[in-house]
Motif scaffolding. Structure first.
Motif, PDB file in Angstrom:
ATOM      1  N   ILE A 260       0.829  -1.202   0.000  1.00 41.70           N
ATOM      2  CA  ILE A 260       0.000   0.000   0.000  1.00 41.70           C
ATOM      3  C   ILE A 260       0.866   1.256   0.000  1.00 41.70           C
ATOM      4  CG2 ILE A 260      -1.622   1.341   1.400  1.00 41.70           C
ATOM      5  CD1 ILE A 260      -2.866  -1.350   2.253  1.00 41.70           C
ATOM      6  N   ALA A 261       1.988   1.214   0.722  1.00 46.25           N
ATOM      7  CA  ALA A 261       2.855   2.392   0.827  1.00 46.25           C
ATOM      8  C   ALA A 261       3.864   2.499  -0.306  1.00 46.25           C
ATOM      9  CB  ALA A 261       3.602   2.363   2.162  1.00 46.25           C
ATOM     10  N   ASP A 262       4.034   1.455  -1.106  1.00 47.94           N
ATOM     11  CA  ASP A 262       5.066   1.426  -2.142  1.00 47.94           C
ATOM     12  C   ASP A 262       4.807   2.509  -3.197  1.00 47.94           C
ATOM     13  OD1 ASP A 262       6.943   0.815  -4.080  1.00 47.94           O
ATOM     14  OD2 ASP A 262       6.623  -1.343  -3.967  1.00 47.94           O
ATOM     15  N   PRO A 263       5.746   3.448  -3.399  1.00 46.79           N
ATOM     16  CA  PRO A 263       5.535   4.502  -4.397  1.00 46.79           C
ATOM     17  C   PRO A 263       5.897   4.057  -5.815  1.00 46.79           C
ATOM     18  CG  PRO A 263       7.605   4.864  -3.298  1.00 46.79           C
ATOM     19  CD  PRO A 263       6.999   3.644  -2.651  1.00 46.79           C
ATOM     20  N   ASP A 264       6.622   2.944  -5.948  1.00 48.37           N
ATOM     21  CA  ASP A 264       7.108   2.522  -7.262  1.00 48.37           C
ATOM     22  C   ASP A 264       6.065   1.661  -7.958  1.00 48.37           C
ATOM     23  OD1 ASP A 264       9.468   3.877  -6.936  1.00 48.37           O
ATOM     24  OD2 ASP A 264      10.523   2.160  -6.091  1.00 48.37           O
ATOM     25  N   LYS A 265       5.035   2.317  -8.455  1.00 47.82           N
ATOM     26  CA  LYS A 265       3.925   1.608  -9.082  1.00 47.82           C
ATOM     27  C   LYS A 265       3.777   2.052 -10.529  1.00 47.82           C
ATOM     28  CE  LYS A 265       0.551   5.011  -7.427  1.00 47.82           C
ATOM     29  NZ  LYS A 265       1.510   5.833  -6.705  1.00 47.82           N
ATOM     30  N   LYS A 266       2.979   1.283 -11.250  1.00 56.15           N
ATOM     31  CA  LYS A 266       2.710   1.607 -12.642  1.00 56.15           C
ATOM     32  C   LYS A 266       1.210   1.503 -12.873  1.00 56.15           C
ATOM     33  CE  LYS A 266       4.400   0.510 -17.301  1.00 56.15           C
ATOM     34  NZ  LYS A 266       4.901   1.867 -17.565  1.00 56.15           N
TER      35      LYS A 266
ATOM     36  N   ASP B 213       0.334  12.936 -13.940  1.00 53.75           N
ATOM     37  CA  ASP B 213      -0.236  11.805 -14.681  1.00 53.75           C
ATOM     38  C   ASP B 213       0.846  10.973 -15.370  1.00 53.75           C
ATOM     39  OD1 ASP B 213       0.434  13.787 -16.448  1.00 53.75           O
ATOM     40  OD2 ASP B 213      -1.233  13.387 -17.817  1.00 53.75           O
ATOM     41  N   PHE B 214       1.764  10.447 -14.582  1.00 51.90           N
ATOM     42  CA  PHE B 214       2.741   9.506 -15.129  1.00 51.90           C
ATOM     43  C   PHE B 214       3.092   8.517 -14.043  1.00 51.90           C
ATOM     44  CE2 PHE B 214       4.904  13.577 -14.147  1.00 51.90           C
ATOM     45  CZ  PHE B 214       5.576  13.188 -13.004  1.00 51.90           C
ATOM     46  N   ASP B 215       3.822   7.477 -14.421  1.00 49.72           N
ATOM     47  CA  ASP B 215       4.132   6.398 -13.495  1.00 49.72           C
ATOM     48  C   ASP B 215       5.426   6.686 -12.742  1.00 49.72           C
ATOM     49  OD1 ASP B 215       1.891   4.884 -14.303  1.00 49.72           O
ATOM     50  OD2 ASP B 215       2.987   4.196 -16.068  1.00 49.72           O
ATOM     51  N   SER B 216       5.574   6.018 -11.596  1.00 49.85           N
ATOM     52  CA  SER B 216       6.787   6.173 -10.805  1.00 49.85           C
ATOM     53  C   SER B 216       7.744   5.004 -10.999  1.00 49.85           C
ATOM     54  CB  SER B 216       6.433   6.316  -9.319  1.00 49.85           C
ATOM     55  OG  SER B 216       5.614   5.246  -8.897  1.00 49.85           O
ATOM     56  N   LYS B 217       7.374   4.078 -11.882  1.00 52.67           N
ATOM     57  CA  LYS B 217       8.269   2.982 -12.239  1.00 52.67           C
ATOM     58  C   LYS B 217       7.996   2.596 -13.685  1.00 52.67           C
ATOM     59  CE  LYS B 217      10.030  -1.496 -10.629  1.00 52.67           C
ATOM     60  NZ  LYS B 217       9.897  -2.586  -9.632  1.00 52.67           N
ATOM     61  N   PHE B 218       9.061   2.539 -14.501  1.00 52.42           N
ATOM     62  CA  PHE B 218       8.887   2.231 -15.923  1.00 52.42           C
ATOM     63  C   PHE B 218      10.252   1.957 -16.538  1.00 52.42           C
ATOM     64  CE2 PHE B 218       9.208   6.794 -15.245  1.00 52.42           C
ATOM     65  CZ  PHE B 218      10.235   7.159 -16.098  1.00 52.42           C
ATOM     66  N   ASN B 219      10.236   1.358 -17.703  1.00 53.05           N
ATOM     67  CA  ASN B 219      11.470   1.139 -18.464  1.00 53.05           C
ATOM     68  C   ASN B 219      11.856   2.448 -19.149  1.00 53.05           C
ATOM     69  OD1 ASN B 219      11.503  -1.601 -17.783  1.00 53.05           O
ATOM     70  ND2 ASN B 219      10.228  -2.134 -19.527  1.00 53.05           N
ATOM     71  N   ILE B 220      13.099   2.857 -18.999  1.00 57.57           N
ATOM     72  CA  ILE B 220      13.558   4.126 -19.557  1.00 57.57           C
ATOM     73  C   ILE B 220      13.768   4.009 -21.067  1.00 57.57           C
ATOM     74  CG2 ILE B 220      15.457   5.796 -19.591  1.00 57.57           C
ATOM     75  CD1 ILE B 220      15.868   5.218 -16.620  1.00 57.57           C
ATOM     76  N   ALA B 221      13.166   4.927 -21.813  1.00 61.29           N
ATOM     77  CA  ALA B 221      13.368   5.026 -23.261  1.00 61.29           C
ATOM     78  C   ALA B 221      14.294   6.205 -23.519  1.00 61.29           C
ATOM     79  CB  ALA B 221      12.034   5.192 -23.979  1.00 61.29           C
ATOM     80  N   ALA B 222      15.591   5.982 -23.343  1.00 62.24           N
ATOM     81  CA  ALA B 222      16.570   7.080 -23.382  1.00 62.24           C
ATOM     82  C   ALA B 222      16.588   7.783 -24.734  1.00 62.24           C
ATOM     83  CB  ALA B 222      17.960   6.542 -23.048  1.00 62.24           C
ATOM     84  N   ASN B 223      16.312   7.049 -25.821  1.00 63.24           N
ATOM     85  CA  ASN B 223      16.325   7.657 -27.150  1.00 63.24           C
ATOM     86  C   ASN B 223      15.276   8.759 -27.281  1.00 63.24           C
ATOM     87  OD1 ASN B 223      14.431   5.396 -26.984  1.00 63.24           O
ATOM     88  ND2 ASN B 223      13.971   5.835 -29.125  1.00 63.24           N
TER      89      ASN B 223
END
Length: 349
Positions: free
Chosen positions: A42-48, A276-286
């Motif tokens: 419940i407390a975990d901020p790293d969600k998607k 309005d974005f996620d706090s965990k995701f795969n980085i698209a550096a390009n």
């Protein structure tokens, strides 16, 4: 938080189905473990953020069935929870048969819970906690159990409003990347935001709302944090809010005492609570490579252009002030060395 219902299942792809386990009465280590697991999820901020692929999927129907049960009807809760656990078991078997997982499917327990809060909202939480193998210090034999300090889990949380409607769903995964079988095959969800969208939005927020204000306080702290942020987005395969805060913000040793890293860490967290974005995701550096540039004016005729994150910033660019007050920026450069005259400022030390 009040736990309305809790069900515990053993998930093993070698078994024919999920096995429901008795929930022990009273206070004990297992019950404490489950309560701590729920609190952490419940407390975990790293969600998607995710949404259901449709309103008529099997998983959505099973969750709706749990929401519709009267609070004291434990048998009905158990029936619907068993259906969910068996679906998870089937999808793990299917995924293992396809042999397309990046990680091994571990034995574990599925915890299916309904919790209620003081404002009459509820959450349906489906989680799977994995076993870890360890060596028993008494018998010196390998055994399996749950890690206590670092809980390894996948989780799904559905927020339920006062009228029993699902208002939001989120997925958590302590693996380095979100496991596809968990959110797509088992939960039948699709992502709200793409990795490209998240990467662009998050980098922009960090740059404009966190780093630029620090620049007004201390340019040295700003450029150190900017450089570290660029390298994080360039090198890391995944963005996770808490990892970024700990690795980039709180680990920074400020040059200026006015820069309180704990304060800026909290400001960073708050930015993720209202956007309005996620706090965990795969980085698209390009997607943001053009943003990995910074220009610093040295004189009216000279700019220092940083074209990417520098691995050893302190060892590459340094400042120097002579006794007479002259200030210099010194850059370690094999290529640029041949272009300029020798200097004797170092002899003044």
């Amino acid at each position: 938080m009040e736990i309305i219902f809790n069900a515990l299942f053993k998930i093993d792809i070698q078994a024919p189905a999920a096995e429901q386990l008795a929930m022990p009465d009273g206070n004990n280590d297992l019950r404490s473990y489950i309560v701590e697991l729920l609190d952490k999820i419940i407390a975990d901020p790293d969600k998607k953020g995710f949404v259901f692929q449709s309103e008529t999927t099997e998983t959505r129907r099973l969750i709706d069935d749990i929401i519709a049960v009267n609070d004291n009807d434990y048998y009905s809760y158990s029936v619907h929870a068993l259906d969910i656990a068996n679906r998870l078991h089937r999808k793990e078997v299917d995924s293992d048969n396809r042999n397309n997982l990046d990680v091994d499917l571990l034995k574990g327990i599925a915890v299916i819970s309904l919790v209620k809060f003081e404002n009459n909202t509820q959450k349906v939480i489906i989680s799977k906690a994995d076993y870890n193998e360890f060596l028993d210090v008494l018998s010196y034999t390998k055994r399996q159990g749950f890690p206590i300090k670092k809980k390894i889990y996948k989780a799904f949380v559905a927020d339920i409003n006062e009228t029993g409607d699902i208002t939001k769903v989120a997925v958590y995964d302590t693996n380095s990347v979100f496991t596809v079988y968990w959110y797509r095959d088992f939960l039948e969800l699709q992502q709200v935001h793409t990795d490209e969208y998240n990467t662009e939005k998050v980098f922009n927020i960090i740059e404009t709302k966190i780093l630029t204000p620090i620049k007004k306080i201390s340019k040295r702290d700003y450029i150190e944090l900017w450089n570290a942020t660029v390298r994080y987005f360039r090198i890391k395969p995944e963005f996770a809010l808490e990892n970024f805060v700990e690795e980039i913000i709180t680990s920074h040793v400020p040059f200026d005492p006015k820069v309180d890293v704990r304060e800026w860490a909290e400001k960073t967290r708050k930015q993720f609570g209202k956007t309005d974005f996620d706090s965990k995701f795969n980085i698209a550096a390009n997607k943001i490579s053009k943003r990995f540039k910074n220009s610093i004016s040295l004189t009216p005729q000279i700019d220092l252009n940083l074209k990417d994150g520098i691995k050893d910033l302190k060892g590459t660019i340094q400042r120097y002030q002579e006794d007479n007050g002259n200030k210099w920026v010194m850059i370690k450069s094999e290529d640029g060395f041949e272009y300029f005259n020798d200097t004797e400022i170092m002899n003044n030390e």
